[in-house]
Design a protein around this motif. Structure first.
Motif, PDB file in Angstrom:
ATOM      1  N   ALA A 156       0.846  -1.306   0.081  1.00  9.91           N
ATOM      2  CA  ALA A 156      -0.088  -0.052  -0.089  1.00  9.91           C
ATOM      3  C   ALA A 156       0.850   1.205  -0.025  1.00  9.91           C
ATOM      4  O   ALA A 156       0.449   2.280  -0.517  1.00  9.91           O
ATOM      5  N   THR A 160       0.146   3.362  -3.958  1.00  4.97           N
ATOM      6  CA  THR A 160      -0.940   4.222  -3.698  1.00  4.97           C
ATOM      7  C   THR A 160      -0.634   5.643  -3.704  1.00  4.97           C
ATOM      8  O   THR A 160       0.022   6.202  -4.717  1.00  4.97           O
ATOM      9  N   THR A 406      -4.187  -4.438  -9.753  1.00  6.24           N
ATOM     10  CA  THR A 406      -3.776  -5.156  -8.293  1.00  6.24           C
ATOM     11  C   THR A 406      -4.815  -6.198  -8.077  1.00  6.24           C
ATOM     12  O   THR A 406      -4.898  -6.785  -7.240  1.00  6.24           O
ATOM     13  N   GLN A 435      -5.722  -1.277  -2.199  1.00  6.24           N
ATOM     14  CA  GLN A 435      -5.058  -0.879  -3.474  1.00  6.24           C
ATOM     15  C   GLN A 435      -6.038  -0.992  -4.557  1.00  6.24           C
ATOM     16  O   GLN A 435      -5.649  -0.794  -5.769  1.00  6.24           O
TER      17      GLN A 435
END
Length: 455
Positions: A156, A160, A406, A435
């Protein structure tokens, strides 16, 4: 009917991509194999069997080669920089400093912060996996938290907010600057707000899940997990000498400054930062000087460090480029045109159209950068005709690229789960929330902000 069958072929291809990736098939085999499947089905529908070989030669390979040509230097200097930080202990020094600030609290979110800081500073996510995992393991063990959250906490931070935040030197933030002619800080105010919101949502989710698991009796030593840790991995790490964290931060800060500061006067009178390749190279040179003594053995050992970084860059870009080749074939099929046309007929908000098309391409490719390249190259003119601004297209594309990429077949997630000795069943749910779901929420927030500020 042929149109429906064509779109069905693409859907089956994505599913096939995911299933074979789940079986840990190499992308170097997987992408050409699924590409041949698409070409054969497309040729049968068109009644042209020769199109299979032509598709591989004239669509698959040129798309893959163009990606290597465009972005090899970015991968190369980034991998070298990452290798220096990995083998000198500089990345670990930063990680330990940040982790020490939490005093056993907010462990999973702090891991996310560590990986985000490192990747926002230009270190490859694949390098961060190997650097941060031992730190995460030690922190989770000390806090007695379940290992199920480690993959989500690590990835993450990599893919992100640090990937799509304004000014980030990530490849996903560089591709739009090349294709659209925008800057790394495009749509700065709405993207900054959306990035902060994304960070806050992920932070809150990881902390919520930490408490959720602990209340239900899921702790670090969990016999329910398929793969148990070795005795060595369960032992406490001994203290080791590491570079000063402040010194380790300096090259990272320098890269961000050089990349974003208005240093260069452009032909149109505007100013911009240095190219990302130049910025990272300068940071690499400074890091080598500052951390030279931390590689024992002198120049000969430093050559080994650079050799490792160079090898990593080749593997990383080839794995991505070969998937972009698959996307290059997909974007030239009639089914892809039919899918885009059907989306356009829905008369949706231009930025929603950008979000959906980029997300679909990223999901098809199993790669954020690969999907973004395919979508932007194929649909740039369409985006502009719908009335979206280049800056907004840049930012919503960067965020949307980090959604459906993802899906379970993404190679990076398979690699990370393998490093963490966990299965999709044990850890993927939190990866999907942080995600896929949260980035989609971030897309929605950005679209609202961009629409309001554009009024």
């Amino acid at each position: 009917m042929t149109h429906i069958l064509g779109i069905l072929v693409l859907v089956i291809a994505i599913i096939l991509f995911g299933v074979l990736a789940f079986k840990q098939m190499s992308a170097l085999i997987l992408a050409p194999l699924v590409t041949v499947f698409v070409l054969i089905c497309t040729a049968l529908l068109a009644g042209d069997p020769v199109a299979v070989l032509d598709g591989l030669k004239n669509e698959f390979m040129p798309a893959a080669a163009k990606y290597v040509s465009d972005y090899f230097l970015v991968f190369f200097v980034g991998a070298l920089f990452g290798a220096v930080y990995q083998f000198t202990g500089a990345a670990k020094s930063i990680a330990k400093t940040l982790s020490g600030a939490c005093h056993g609290k907010f462990v999973a979110p702090i891991i996310m912060c560590i990986t985000g800081v490192l990747t926002y500073g230009g270190i490859s996510g694949f390098v961060v996996f190997f650097v941060v995992y031992p730190i995460a393991l030690q922190m989770f063990r000390n806090a007695n938290l379940t290992r199920r959250l480690i993959p989500a906490a690590i990835s993450a931070g990599c893919w992100t907010w640090s990937m799509y935040g304004p000014g980030s030197p990530s490849i996903q933030n560089i591709i739009p600057t090349d294709i659209l002619g925008t800057t790394a800080t495009a749509a700065f105010v709405p993207s900054l707000i959306a990035t902060v919101a994304s960070f806050a949502m992920i932070f809150a989710w990881l902390e919520y899940r930490s408490r959720f698991f602990s209340k239900r009796g899921y702790f670090f030593d969990d016999p329910r997990l398929k793969t148990q840790l070795s005795p060595e991995e369960l032992q406490e790490q001994e203290d080791e000498a590491l570079p000063n964290p402040i010194v380790a931060f300096v090259p990272i800060v320098l890269i961000l400054v050089l990349y974003n500061a208005p240093i260069i006067l452009n032909d149109d009178g505007t100013r911009s930062g240095l190219p990302v390749e130049t910025s990272v190279f300068v940071g690499l040179a400074l890091a080598t000087i500052l951390m030279f003594r931390w590689i024992k053995g002198g120049v000969s050992e430093w050559i080994k460090v650079f050799n490792k970084g160079a090898a990593d860059s080749g593997v990383s870009i080839l794995n991505t480029a070969i998937v972009v080749g698959f996307g290059g074939v997909v974007q030239n099929t009639q089914a892809f045109d039919d899918l885009v046309a059907s989306l356009q007929n829905l008369h949706m908000n231009p930025l929603v159209f950008v979000m959906i098309t980029v997300a679909i391409c990223a999901g098809a490719c199993g790669s954020a950068s690969g999907g973004m390249s395919v979508a932007f190259n194929a649909l740039k003119d369409t985006y502009l005709k719908l009335g979206a601004s280049l800056e907004d297209i840049h930012r919503i594309g960067a965020i949307a690229a980090g959604t459906l990429d993802t899906l379970p077949h993404q190679g990076a997630q398979i690699t990370l789960l393998s490093i963490c000795k966990l299965t999709h069943k044990e850890a993927y749910f939190d990866i999907a929330i942080t995600q896929i779901l949260i980035p989609f929420i971030t897309c929605g927030l950005f679209i609202v902000l961009a629409s309001l500020m554009g009024v």
